[in-house]
Design an enzyme around this catalytic site. Structure first.
Site, PDB file in Angstrom:
ATOM      1  N   VAL A   1     -37.203  17.766  82.520  1.00  0.00           N
ATOM      2  CA  VAL A   1     -36.423  18.103  81.312  1.00  0.00           C
ATOM      3  C   VAL A   1     -35.146  17.269  81.260  1.00  0.00           C
ATOM      4  CG1 VAL A   1     -35.225  19.944  80.060  1.00  0.00           C
ATOM      5  CG2 VAL A   1     -37.368  20.446  81.262  1.00  0.00           C
TER       6      VAL A   1
ATOM      7  N   LYS B   1     -38.558  35.955  80.556  1.00  0.00           N
ATOM      8  CA  LYS B   1     -38.392  35.658  79.131  1.00  0.00           C
ATOM      9  C   LYS B   1     -38.359  36.957  78.324  1.00  0.00           C
ATOM     10  CE  LYS B   1     -40.714  31.217  79.781  1.00  0.00           C
ATOM     11  NZ  LYS B   1     -42.019  30.571  79.883  1.00  0.00           N
TER      12      LYS B   1
HETATM   13  N1  HSE Z   1     -44.417  27.707  83.523  1.00  0.00           N
HETATM   14  C1  HSE Z   1     -44.047  28.067  82.186  1.00  0.00           C
HETATM   15  C2  HSE Z   1     -45.284  28.169  81.321  1.00  0.00           C
HETATM   16  C3  HSE Z   1     -43.105  27.104  81.521  1.00  0.00           C
HETATM   17  O1  HSE Z   1     -46.391  27.920  81.783  1.00  0.00           O
HETATM   18  O2  HSE Z   1     -45.146  28.500  80.165  1.00  0.00           O
HETATM   19  C4  HSE Z   1     -41.697  27.331  81.910  1.00  0.00           C
HETATM   20  O3  HSE Z   1     -41.275  28.618  81.622  1.00  0.00           O
END
Ligand code: HSE
Length: 429
Positions: free
Chosen positions: A16, A206
């Protein structure tokens, strides 16, 4: 137009960070025009300074992130290191030294978001983190700002691309979990250790962030009920297909009907093929938001990857730089409702239960009685018998999860129930 540049420190230069640096360079003129002042990459803190980083002036590279933050002229810090430490200490140091922060760090925000927001507020600075949830998809800003005048009651989303890729493969090819995981690993979707994705930790972080924003309350990672998707089988997909459903790993955030509490959970669930989330394929993410005035909104796009995540970081960078020039700050933490987070047992949902039972008189009645004893109403029952055994598929009406899981425990103890072949929540109806 101000000519003195805003100085940016980049912490981390992996997939990133390198994309952020590249776009900052190649789009410098556009960023200047949009912000109203030039932005200059003033330093890049990395762990391995000897690695060749195309397009980045080696003179900017340092291993001493703290010294970079303390040099006194940094306006904005971009943190794309990930993990809890040293990211937490570095973000705190950034605030103490007058820099606003753009972070992509979901784990840290889910664990310590409140303290970081408080530090930003104390110093009159910004903390932006669009990239922490669902990569490129504009979601944090629409929920924090565009929907700030509305009341969000429910958020249901696919917020992990790796697991969506695996489940999509299982659905479309009939593959088992391991076979689909192996393909995801070979294609670079799954990491060598896929635990954070397949056990739902990434999605739970999240979910905690989104729940806090949606309901203006504090939801920590520990408040999120979490089940991974490693137990989902080809047989579960066959059952889902018979019901006109598919299976997704969902993050579901709900305000209780009385408005007095919220719930946050991550688990696999069957959803009808007619639901918009059912058509989210491969490694894409999508989040379905239900708001009182706006109605139903769906946000869709790439949820990971260097370039998509950098897009979200740069959007935040522009916003934070504009705020700096205006000597203002954007929205901070909004946790005024202070709603309690209820346990999973209080969540109202439906179960799809597949049982192997003895095919003899009274078995169906015994099973039905067990549901009734737990206050769970049956919606449909399908039985298929063969050689004295039968498979019984029961789909319930909505009931508290505690009653549904209590029913399953009681069913397991019945002599006539040989085994519980599959249990899956049904959502999205
Ligand atoms: N590993 C995560 C995914 C991306 O597969 O969506 C980063 O949060």
């Amino acid at each position: 137009m101000r000519t003195r540049p805003l100085k940016v420190a980049l912490l981390g230069c992996g997939v990133v960070g390198s994309e952020v640096a590249r776009i900052m360079t190649t789009h410098a003129d556009d960023l200047t025009a949009r912000i109203g002042a030039p932005v200059e990459l003033a330093g890049v803190a990395v762990r391995r300074p000897s690695k060749v980083r195309e397009g980045i002036d080696p003179a900017l590279v340092t291993t001493d992130a703290t010294a970079l933050l303390k040099r006194g002229d940094i306006d904005v810090v971009i943190e794309v290191i990930g993990g809890i430490e040293p990211a937490r200490t570095l973000i705190t140091t950034a605030f103490e030294n007058g820099a606003s922060v753009v972070s992509a760090n979901k784990a840290l925000l889910a664990q310590d978001g409140a303290a970081l927001h408080a530090a930003a507020e104390q110093h009159g600075l910004d903390l932006y983190y669009e990239a922490a949830v669902a990569g490129a998809i504009p979601l944090v800003r629409p929920m924090r700002e565009s929907l700030a005048g509305d009341k969000i009651n429910r958020v249901m989303g696919i917020v992990n691309g790796t697991t969506n890729f695996i489940l999509d493969k299982m659905d479309s090819t009939g593959a088992g979990y391991q076979e689909a995981l192996d393909e995801a690993t070979a294609l670079g979707y799954a990491e060598a250790d896929p635990t954070a994705d397949v056990e739902g930790y990434d999605a739970a972080a999240k979910a905690a962030i989104l729940a806090g924003i949606a309901f203006h309350t504090r939801v920590r990672l520990d408040d999120v009920y979490r089940e991974g998707m490693t137990e989902v089988s080809a047989a579960d997909f066959a059952s889902a297909k018979r019901m006109g459903c598919t299976i997704k790993l969902l993050a579901i955030l709900e305000r209780a009907a009385d408005g007095e509490s919220v719930t946050a959970r991550v688990h696999p669930a069957m959803i009808p093929l007619s639901h918009p989330l059912a058509s989210v394929r491969e490694a894409y993410n999508a989040v379905f938001v239900e708001a009182e005035a706006a109605g139903r909104l769906m946000f869709y796009g790439p949820g990971a990857g260097g370039s998509p995540t950098a897009s979200a970081v740069l959007g935040d960078l522009v916003a934070v730089c504009r705020n700096k020039l205006a000597e203002a700050t954007g929205p901070g933490e909004s946790a005024y409702t202070q709603l309690p987070v209820s346990p999973m047992g209080d969540v109202v949902t439906r179960y799809h239960i597949s049982l192997d039972v003895a095919d003899k008189p009274g078995v169906l009645a015994q099973v039905a009685t067990t549901f009734a004893e737990h206050g769970v109403s049956i919606d449909t029952v399908r039985q298929q018998g063969k050689d004295g055994e039968a498979s019984l598929v029961v789909v319930t009406h909505r009931a508290p999860d505690a009653a549904l899981s209590g029913t399953v425990e009681a069913l397991r103890k019945l002599d006539t129930v040989r085994g519980v072949a599959s249990i899956m929540r049904v959502e999205g109806e």
